[in-house]
Design an enzyme around this catalytic site. Structure first.
Site, PDB file in Angstrom:
ATOM      1  CD  GLN A 178     -32.896  -5.051   1.915  1.00 59.05           C
ATOM      2  OE1 GLN A 178     -31.927  -5.530   1.336  1.00 59.05           O
ATOM      3  NE2 GLN A 178     -33.767  -5.786   2.588  1.00 59.05           N
ATOM      4  CB  SER A 224     -15.542 -11.487  15.172  1.00 54.46           C
ATOM      5  OG  SER A 224     -14.921 -10.740  16.170  1.00 54.46           O
ATOM      6  CG  HIS A 249     -18.760 -12.891  17.976  1.00 54.95           C
ATOM      7  ND1 HIS A 249     -19.666 -11.884  18.127  1.00 54.95           N
ATOM      8  CD2 HIS A 249     -17.706 -12.559  18.761  1.00 54.95           C
ATOM      9  CE1 HIS A 249     -19.194 -10.982  18.979  1.00 54.95           C
ATOM     10  NE2 HIS A 249     -18.014 -11.372  19.386  1.00 54.95           N
ATOM     11  CD  GLU A 313     -12.875  -8.007  14.968  1.00 56.17           C
ATOM     12  OE1 GLU A 313     -12.893  -9.262  14.980  1.00 56.17           O
ATOM     13  OE2 GLU A 313     -13.899  -7.311  14.979  1.00 56.17           O
ATOM     14  CD  GLU A 401       5.675  20.693 -10.770  1.00 56.52           C
ATOM     15  OE1 GLU A 401       4.468  21.009 -10.789  1.00 56.52           O
ATOM     16  OE2 GLU A 401       6.166  19.941  -9.901  1.00 56.52           O
ATOM     17  CG  HIS A 406       0.591  27.315 -10.691  1.00 60.37           C
ATOM     18  ND1 HIS A 406      -0.189  27.010 -11.778  1.00 60.37           N
ATOM     19  CD2 HIS A 406       0.124  26.537  -9.672  1.00 60.37           C
ATOM     20  CE1 HIS A 406      -1.079  26.080 -11.434  1.00 60.37           C
ATOM     21  NE2 HIS A 406      -0.915  25.784 -10.163  1.00 60.37           N
TER      22      HIS A 406
END
Lengths: 416, 416
Positions: A178, A224, A249, A313, A401, A406
């Site tokens: 949330q 981790s 952890h 990590e 192109e 252009h």
């Protein structure tokens, strides 16, 4: 318990499966989109048992929080903040550089901070004031004018004090999916942000992935991990201590030691058992050790290959020549060089960031830094002479192109 | 036709809705995941009418392509490539910087190229050799060892020549969502990549968004756009030419002129009508002009505010003091400063990139550059003295967060 580990398929195995929570996270997102603040209040009541109503953290609450926190801790947070600020200041790019690459053709890059970002700081049973610093300080150093922090209710005093030390005065006590939805979509009180950073559980990660079209994220988060390359010169007690620190952890944390020295792997195992006996978070550590272990490489090159396939990590280099190894080894979130550089230092106070890509994502993403909070705009300045120097090429390629207008936009200027 | 424009809700309006194609794109992804190359061959037959079988572009096909392309164009591509290489070389970070921020505490950043990337180059009715250069050259300059290019079958000679000039020798004739799926997931012939870059239609974009957990992308793509801030010193024919160049890309392209000078807006409108009469892509341009127009701002600050809310892909500054405005204006993909810098130059040959965030995404993402193809690892090296300097803070914060083994990993080293 400390055993040889098969690291094949590591990255896939380490990537959390968010599919199991997608349904409930989608419902949470819909509620926030539909009901705004009222939805947040209801969700905090349902998931966090929080009856306090408004998610806004008031300035006076932050002042009160200071009274509840030990002065020594406040000082420690201030010292950590100063080092994190220092290191992140060093990362800053010039706000504008320009170079005349040929007469009349000046090119460069302009760097700007994002307009508004959101930091997610996990909470609940523990407080993570360090994560407040690691997410908010880089944003502040980048120059982001609006930084908000969301953390699960009720909001620990340490977290509130860290917010103030980081220089953030916009905080909300709202957690989980949330909180991510509120920052990505916006509610009456929480303004929509451009980017959301910070770690979180599988609900938070699922919400970040689902809302990526509405607010960019730092990177997918996961449990981790540490990879250690060590040789016979390493101290097994240092390695064991790093493994235990990683393991405490979360039951899903993992450690991998890659070494050419089988004897070292054994000595580390004995140290782990010895240290584990007195570790306060023994149960969590034991669970994490189940996905951890060592790999005996036949030589240095193989050790590097094994570690590169992991792209950990945290990467710790505890070898005789760590500076050489630093140049050779591949992707990693944050690299800890030499025996006196435990990962814990980077977690808290050396100045580097601890919000890092896990599960092999270090091969694609960079750990959180100032650049995550900036955009780069390329800049070009042509004079008449410069336009003339490149005009023919532009006209030729545009015509090839099939983009005649252009070519005409160059021609109209060359005709003068 | 050239009219005042209401730019409120611009970003939302410009963001293409991929929901209509998600179902068919999911089916395409499943087919590639399940059937690999055979799936690709079948999908190319179904969607592109391509009966040529294998998607691999062979070296001899590239050699043959050179014979089919005008020498002047080959030269133009080589000149563009040289400028793009030059500018992207200037962006490179040092591969490693280290700084001793206090005695015994050395911190820094190591930069590494991604291992393998994929470039998507649209094709079909037109050829976009410039996009080959814009996607592959930054990757090559970053040092990415493996670069592959996918482009819809049959593969235009210009595209093949551009591949060779960009230094890429791994190309596949496969387009659309199936090309993205092949690069993100991997097939027998196309190896999985870490990141996919390059523009594409709504199917390509939907596939990139859906597969983002498997391969990272540059940014969400959308129809091209230009924002122009101009004052009474601007030449209306230059602005009109830039608007037409933008408009000829695609019926969904858009141009916004923001000016404090109502007279200029009128003069631009007259020039647009005059130039449109002879424009080869008149029909496309007229459709694009339907979402285009001007905003009359009451002063310079308001002009900047209007443009900042757009955060345009291309931003053109045609005012008396463009360098001052460059410092004041907010997010933009690429910025074109002064009267002699048409966007077309950045599209092809000034050296800057043309793969840029659209639809306000410039407020979150940076245009394609060398940094998109690198990861940064933070590095720390502590000596005994350095560890001692920060050890107390680390121990205090670790204990406060309830992570005793973190504190112990410092203590075990300080005990010596």
């Amino acid at each position: 318990m400390w055993k040889p580990l098969d690291t094949r398929g590591w990255r896939e195995r380490r990537r959390g499966d968010i599919s199991g929570v997608l349904g409930s996270v989608r419902e949470i997102i819909d509620t926030v989109r539909r009901d705004g603040d009222a939805g947040l209040i209801e969700l905090s009541r349902r998931f966090d048992g929080f009856e306090g109503g408004s998610p806004v953290i008031l300035p006076e609450e932050i002042e009160e929080a200071y009274d509840e926190v030990d002065d020594r801790l406040i000082e420690a947070l201030c010292e950590a903040e100063a080092r994190i600020t220092h290191f992140h200041e060093l990362q800053k790019s010039r706000s504008l550089w320009l170079e005349e690459i040929e007469p009349g053709v000046t090119l460069g890059v302009r760097t700007r901070p994002l307009d508004r970002v959101g930091c997610y700081v996990p909470g609940g049973r523990a407080a993570y004031p360090s994560t407040v610093l690691m997410t908010a300080v880089p944003a502040r150093v980048a120059g982001v004018p609006e930084i908000c922090i969301c953390t699960p209710p009720p909001g620990d005093p340490l977290t509130l004090v860290a917010m103030d030390i980081a220089g953030v005065n916009e905080g909300y006590r709202v957690g989980g999916a949330q909180a991510i939805a509120a920052m990505a979509i916006g509610t009456e009180t929480i303004g929509k942000v451009a980017k959301i950073v910070g770690p979180g559980n599988v609900y938070v990660t699922a919400a970040k992935m689902l809302l990526r079209g509405e607010a960019e994220i730092d990177f997918p988060a996961g449990p981790s991990e540490i990879g250690i390359i060590a040789d016979m010169t390493a101290d097994p007690s240092y390695i064991a201590a790093d493994v235990l620190a990683q393991a405490e952890h979360d039951p899903h944390s993992a450690s991998v030691l890659v070494t050419t020295d089988a004897g070292l792997a054994d000595r580390v195992g004995r140290e782990i058992e010895r240290m584990l006996a007195s570790a306060p978070r023994k149960e969590i550590i034991e669970k994490a050790l189940a996905h951890s272990g060592y790999v005996i490489a036949s030589n240095r090159a193989e050790a590097i290959r094994v570690m590169d396939a992991i792209a950990p990590e945290h990467l710790s280099l505890q070898v005789a020549d760590p500076m050489a190894l630093l140049q050779e080894v591949g992707h990693a979130g944050s690299i800890f060089v030499g025996p006196y550089t435990p990962v814990a230092c980077g977690d808290y106070a050396s100045g580097t960031n601890h919000v890092l890509p896990t599960a092999g994502y270090a091969s694609v993403y960079s750990g959180l830094d100032v650049h995550h909070f900036c955009t780069r705009s390329q800049v070009q300045i042509l004079t008449e002479e410069g336009l003339d120097a490149i005009g023919d090429v532009v006209e030729a390629l545009a015509e090839a192109e099939g983009l005649a207008a252009h070519a005409e936009s160059v021609r109209v200027r060359r005709r003068g």
